[in-house]
Design an enzyme around this catalytic site. Structure first.
Site, short mmCIF file in Angstrom:
data_model
loop_
_atom_site.label_atom_id
_atom_site.label_comp_id
_atom_site.label_asym_id
_atom_site.label_seq_id
_atom_site.Cartn_x
_atom_site.Cartn_y
_atom_site.Cartn_z
CB CYS A 1 -0.97 -0.05 1.18
SG CYS A 1 -2.38 1.07 0.99
CG HIS B 1 -3.16 -3.79 3.54
ND1 HIS B 1 -2.17 -3.14 4.25
CD2 HIS B 1 -3.83 -2.82 2.87
CE1 HIS B 1 -2.23 -1.84 4.02
NE2 HIS B 1 -3.24 -1.62 3.18
CD GLU C 1 -0.53 -5.74 6.05
OE1 GLU C 1 -0.82 -4.53 6.06
OE2 GLU C 1 -0.23 -6.36 5.00
#
Length: 227
Positions: A85, A201, A203
């Site tokens: 990002c 993302h 994560e």
């Protein structure tokens, strides 16, 4: 495996990335943007957020931070660098990746789950991963990938597109493009395939109780390929 996550003023996904990396076996260290030297690292991650409040251009000011000289040297020496990002935006601004990231097509902040299709597996990030389609989360205002005609030809010729926005069946089309990105691009590599920038993302998708497990597959595969 040793990893480093760079924290800039305004980063807000650095701790999430720290948790994800440690969960899958990385010995991670948090590195402040004003530091000069990187610790011992097999992987350097530039996390998501709003570095320096996104002033001037997203990632522009962060790309001039003191630590970025070491990140550039690390990458140019073949070290693995991943930007997620805002981290992707920083990598573009620093010149480690081609192209730019513009305002989303409809000028709105987008925050939702999307499907992405892995395009190139000749690299440490997706090699040997039997999964081709991932469900990841996106949250950005400037994720609309763009580059010149000459650049996109070179990117395609060198097989540098890492991820496409797709539907759950892997169809890459206008309907599955959330932000207007050129050719549905969600992530790109440098020519050497050691630097990866991606808007989604991973994560945020490491716990089935909270989100999903596709991020777990990504990180487990990553550490396996870096060993």
């Amino acid at each position: 495996m040793h990893s480093s996550v760079i924290t800039f003023p305004g980063s807000n996904c650095d701790r999430d990335m720290d948790v994800a990396l440690k969960k899958f076996g990385f010995k991670n260290k948090m590195v402040w943007h004003d530091d000069v030297e990187l610790p011992k690292s097999d992987l350097v991650v530039l996390p998501g957020g709003f570095s320096y409040g996104d002033y001037l251009r997203c990632g522009s000011m962060a790309s001039k931070s003191k630590i970025m000289k070491s990140v550039l040297n690390f990458a140019q020496g073949g070290g693995k660098v991943m930007g997620v990002c805002n981290g992707f935006q920083i990598l573009v601004e620093s010149g480690l990746l081609p192209g730019v990231l513009l305002r989303n097509k409809y000028l709105e902040f987008i925050c939702k789950n999307v499907f992405v299709k892995a395009n190139n597996k000749d690299n440490s990030y997706f090699k040997d991963d039997k999964k081709n389609i991932y469900e990841f989360h996106i949250a950005h205002n400037e994720g609309n990938y763009f580059c010149s005609n000459d650049q996109i030809k070179e990117i395609n010729d060198n097989n540098q597109i890492a991820l496409f926005y797709s539907d759950e069946n892997g169809n890459v089309n206008e309907q599955s493009n959330p932000n207007g990105s050129l050719q549905n691009i969600a992530g790109v590599f440098n020519k050497q395939k050691n630097v990866l920038g991606m808007m989604p993302h991973p994560e945020r998708m490491i716990d089935p109780a909270l989100s999903g497990e596709d991020g777990s597959i990504f990180f487990q595969n990553l550490i396996n390929n870096l060993k």
